[in-house]
Design a protein around this motif. Structure first.
Motif, PDB file in Angstrom:
ATOM      1  N   ASN A 134       0.900  -1.302  -0.098  1.00 54.00           N
ATOM      2  CA  ASN A 134       0.106   0.069  -0.086  1.00 54.00           C
ATOM      3  C   ASN A 134       0.670   1.188  -0.179  1.00 54.00           C
ATOM      4  OD1 ASN A 134      -2.758   0.752   0.241  1.00 54.00           O
ATOM      5  ND2 ASN A 134      -1.783   2.048   1.858  1.00 54.00           N
ATOM      6  N   ALA A 135       0.401   2.128  -0.873  1.00 48.92           N
ATOM      7  CA  ALA A 135       1.165   3.461  -0.910  1.00 48.92           C
ATOM      8  C   ALA A 135       1.072   4.277   0.337  1.00 48.92           C
ATOM      9  CB  ALA A 135       0.724   4.151  -2.070  1.00 48.92           C
ATOM     10  N   GLY A 136       1.931   5.213   0.577  1.00 52.59           N
ATOM     11  CA  GLY A 136       2.219   6.109   1.776  1.00 52.59           C
ATOM     12  C   GLY A 136       3.335   5.862   2.201  1.00 52.59           C
ATOM     13  N   ASP A 137       3.301   6.093   3.571  1.00 50.62           N
ATOM     14  CA  ASP A 137       4.682   6.118   4.497  1.00 50.62           C
ATOM     15  C   ASP A 137       5.335   4.862   4.131  1.00 50.62           C
ATOM     16  OD1 ASP A 137       4.494   8.663   5.175  1.00 50.62           O
ATOM     17  OD2 ASP A 137       3.641   8.218   7.124  1.00 50.62           O
ATOM     18  N   VAL A 138       4.635   3.734   4.299  1.00 52.11           N
ATOM     19  CA  VAL A 138       5.420   2.128   4.142  1.00 52.11           C
ATOM     20  C   VAL A 138       5.924   2.320   2.621  1.00 52.11           C
ATOM     21  CG1 VAL A 138       4.906  -0.106   4.031  1.00 52.11           C
ATOM     22  CG2 VAL A 138       4.359   1.385   6.364  1.00 52.11           C
ATOM     23  N   GLY A 139       4.877   2.388   1.856  1.00 54.87           N
ATOM     24  CA  GLY A 139       5.163   2.507   0.388  1.00 54.87           C
ATOM     25  C   GLY A 139       6.260   3.247   0.003  1.00 54.87           C
ATOM     26  N   GLY A 140       6.486   4.423   0.545  1.00 58.34           N
ATOM     27  CA  GLY A 140       7.711   5.367   0.172  1.00 58.34           C
ATOM     28  C   GLY A 140       8.800   4.607   0.785  1.00 58.34           C
ATOM     29  N   GLN A 141       8.890   4.222   1.897  1.00 59.82           N
ATOM     30  CA  GLN A 141       9.986   3.359   2.505  1.00 59.82           C
ATOM     31  C   GLN A 141      10.460   2.254   1.743  1.00 59.82           C
ATOM     32  OE1 GLN A 141       9.777   2.750   6.852  1.00 59.82           O
ATOM     33  NE2 GLN A 141       8.289   4.118   6.723  1.00 59.82           N
ATOM     34  N   VAL A 142       9.503   1.358   0.909  1.00 51.60           N
ATOM     35  CA  VAL A 142       9.963   0.354   0.219  1.00 51.60           C
ATOM     36  C   VAL A 142      10.685   0.920  -0.955  1.00 51.60           C
ATOM     37  CG1 VAL A 142       8.699  -1.404  -1.170  1.00 51.60           C
ATOM     38  CG2 VAL A 142       8.022  -0.957   1.107  1.00 51.60           C
ATOM     39  N   LEU A 143      10.066   1.983  -1.703  1.00 47.39           N
ATOM     40  CA  LEU A 143      10.763   2.588  -2.757  1.00 47.39           C
ATOM     41  C   LEU A 143      11.929   2.908  -2.423  1.00 47.39           C
ATOM     42  CD1 LEU A 143      10.252   3.387  -5.757  1.00 47.39           C
ATOM     43  CD2 LEU A 143       9.514   5.676  -5.036  1.00 47.39           C
ATOM     44  N   ALA A 144      12.356   3.573  -1.504  1.00 50.15           N
ATOM     45  CA  ALA A 144      13.544   4.224  -1.152  1.00 50.15           C
ATOM     46  C   ALA A 144      14.496   3.245  -0.708  1.00 50.15           C
ATOM     47  CB  ALA A 144      13.363   5.344   0.224  1.00 50.15           C
ATOM     48  N   ALA A 145      14.101   2.308  -0.180  1.00 51.85           N
ATOM     49  CA  ALA A 145      14.956   0.872   0.119  1.00 51.85           C
ATOM     50  C   ALA A 145      15.206   0.195  -1.089  1.00 51.85           C
ATOM     51  CB  ALA A 145      14.239   0.318   1.100  1.00 51.85           C
ATOM     52  N   GLY A 146      14.731   0.622  -2.426  1.00 51.97           N
ATOM     53  CA  GLY A 146      14.917  -0.143  -3.736  1.00 51.97           C
ATOM     54  C   GLY A 146      14.303  -1.736  -3.505  1.00 51.97           C
ATOM     55  N   LEU A 147      13.278  -1.858  -2.757  1.00 47.66           N
ATOM     56  CA  LEU A 147      12.596  -2.907  -2.443  1.00 47.66           C
ATOM     57  C   LEU A 147      11.289  -3.155  -3.754  1.00 47.66           C
ATOM     58  CD1 LEU A 147      12.822  -3.285   1.203  1.00 47.66           C
ATOM     59  CD2 LEU A 147      14.225  -4.621  -0.485  1.00 47.66           C
ATOM     60  N   ALA A 148      10.857  -1.989  -4.232  1.00 49.83           N
ATOM     61  CA  ALA A 148       9.774  -2.096  -5.138  1.00 49.83           C
ATOM     62  C   ALA A 148      10.479  -2.202  -6.602  1.00 49.83           C
ATOM     63  CB  ALA A 148       9.133  -0.784  -5.055  1.00 49.83           C
ATOM     64  N   ASP A 149       9.563  -3.202  -7.138  1.00 46.05           N
ATOM     65  CA  ASP A 149       9.854  -3.312  -8.689  1.00 46.05           C
ATOM     66  C   ASP A 149       8.654  -2.715  -9.599  1.00 46.05           C
ATOM     67  OD1 ASP A 149      11.642  -5.761  -8.134  1.00 46.05           O
ATOM     68  OD2 ASP A 149       9.746  -6.807  -7.670  1.00 46.05           O
ATOM     69  N   GLU A 150       7.789  -2.302  -8.848  1.00 46.92           N
ATOM     70  CA  GLU A 150       6.941  -1.472  -9.751  1.00 46.92           C
ATOM     71  C   GLU A 150       5.943  -0.514  -8.897  1.00 46.92           C
ATOM     72  OE1 GLU A 150       4.322  -3.792 -12.375  1.00 46.92           O
ATOM     73  OE2 GLU A 150       5.863  -5.287 -13.214  1.00 46.92           O
ATOM     74  N   VAL A 151       5.421   0.247  -9.709  1.00 47.37           N
ATOM     75  CA  VAL A 151       4.626   1.279  -8.939  1.00 47.37           C
ATOM     76  C   VAL A 151       3.330   1.475  -9.980  1.00 47.37           C
ATOM     77  CG1 VAL A 151       3.919   3.977  -8.435  1.00 47.37           C
ATOM     78  CG2 VAL A 151       6.196   2.855  -8.328  1.00 47.37           C
ATOM     79  N   ALA A 152       2.103   1.272  -9.395  1.00 45.35           N
ATOM     80  CA  ALA A 152       0.688   1.074  -9.982  1.00 45.35           C
ATOM     81  C   ALA A 152      -0.127   2.124  -9.400  1.00 45.35           C
ATOM     82  CB  ALA A 152      -0.031  -0.167  -9.792  1.00 45.35           C
ATOM     83  N   ILE A 153      -0.721   2.949  -9.985  1.00 41.58           N
ATOM     84  CA  ILE A 153      -1.328   4.192  -9.505  1.00 41.58           C
ATOM     85  C   ILE A 153      -2.611   4.246 -10.275  1.00 41.58           C
ATOM     86  CG2 ILE A 153      -1.191   6.774  -9.334  1.00 41.58           C
ATOM     87  CD1 ILE A 153       1.659   7.045  -9.405  1.00 41.58           C
TER      88      ILE A 153
END
Length: 197
Positions: A134-153
């Protein structure tokens, strides 16, 4: 391991809720059509009816989800969807507080301190299936840590002006590829981007 996808509905100006966690019209598109997203006895089958274009996009996405990662704020706001998430078999909650005592003991909800540990747990539970974050603070942390493969909006035509940001408090630039998903629904635009490595 399955793909890790950061996902949520968002206002045109980048918010997933207002300051009081109100979502306004952001989820109205889930109820503005005649095509169910899910069928069966999930409890969600009668709640979500969208346009055909949105259903063609959302159905396979939701079917692919093995585990969902959320923050404690969303868990508390929704009471964890009463132990029955809209998609996926497992939910991992990023929280330093444990699961509430006696709360839906049958539900596959796991409370994990820290984003890397939460993603690892979700991948273990999901196997080859998708991990939805889920996007938001946790999602931003996942992106910043390089753990996200994709973003769906799921972009909804509304301007909030302020509120809870889709990417939380991300304070660095992150490049995405050109969109590989662009689908116009009714009162929503579905976009999908791979994270550039």
């Amino acid at each position: 391991m399955g793909t890790v996808i950061l996902h949520s509905a968002m206002s045109v100006d980048g918010f997933l809720a207002d300051e009081k966690d109100g979502v306004g019209p952001l989820h109205d598109w889930y109820r503005n059509g005649d095509t169910p997203i899910v069928t069966g006895d999930s409890g969600w089958d009668s709640r979500f009816r969208v346009s055909r274009a949105s259903a063609a996009y959302v159905r396979p996405m939701w079917a692919s989800i093995g585990a969902t990662v959320i923050g404690r704020r969303l868990f508390d706001l929704t009471n964890g969807w009463e132990g029955r998430p809209p998609a996926g078999d497992h939910v991992v909650v990023v929280s330093h507080r444990p699961k509430p005592e006696g709360w839906h003991p049958e539900a596959s909800y796991h409370f994990v301190a820290g984003v890397p540990a939460a993603i690892a747990k979700a991948q273990e539970l999901a196997g080859e299936r998708t991990v939805a974050v889920n996007a938001g603070d946790v999602g931003g942390q996942v992106l910043a840590a390089g753990l996200a493969d994709e973003v769906a909006i799921d972009v909804v035509p509304v301007v909030f002006g302020s509120g809870r940001r889709f990417f939380g408090a991300v304070d660095a630039q992150h490049l995405l590829e050109d969109p590989h998903v662009v689908i116009q629904g009714d009162r929503v635009l579905h976009l999908g981007y791979r994270v550039r490595r």
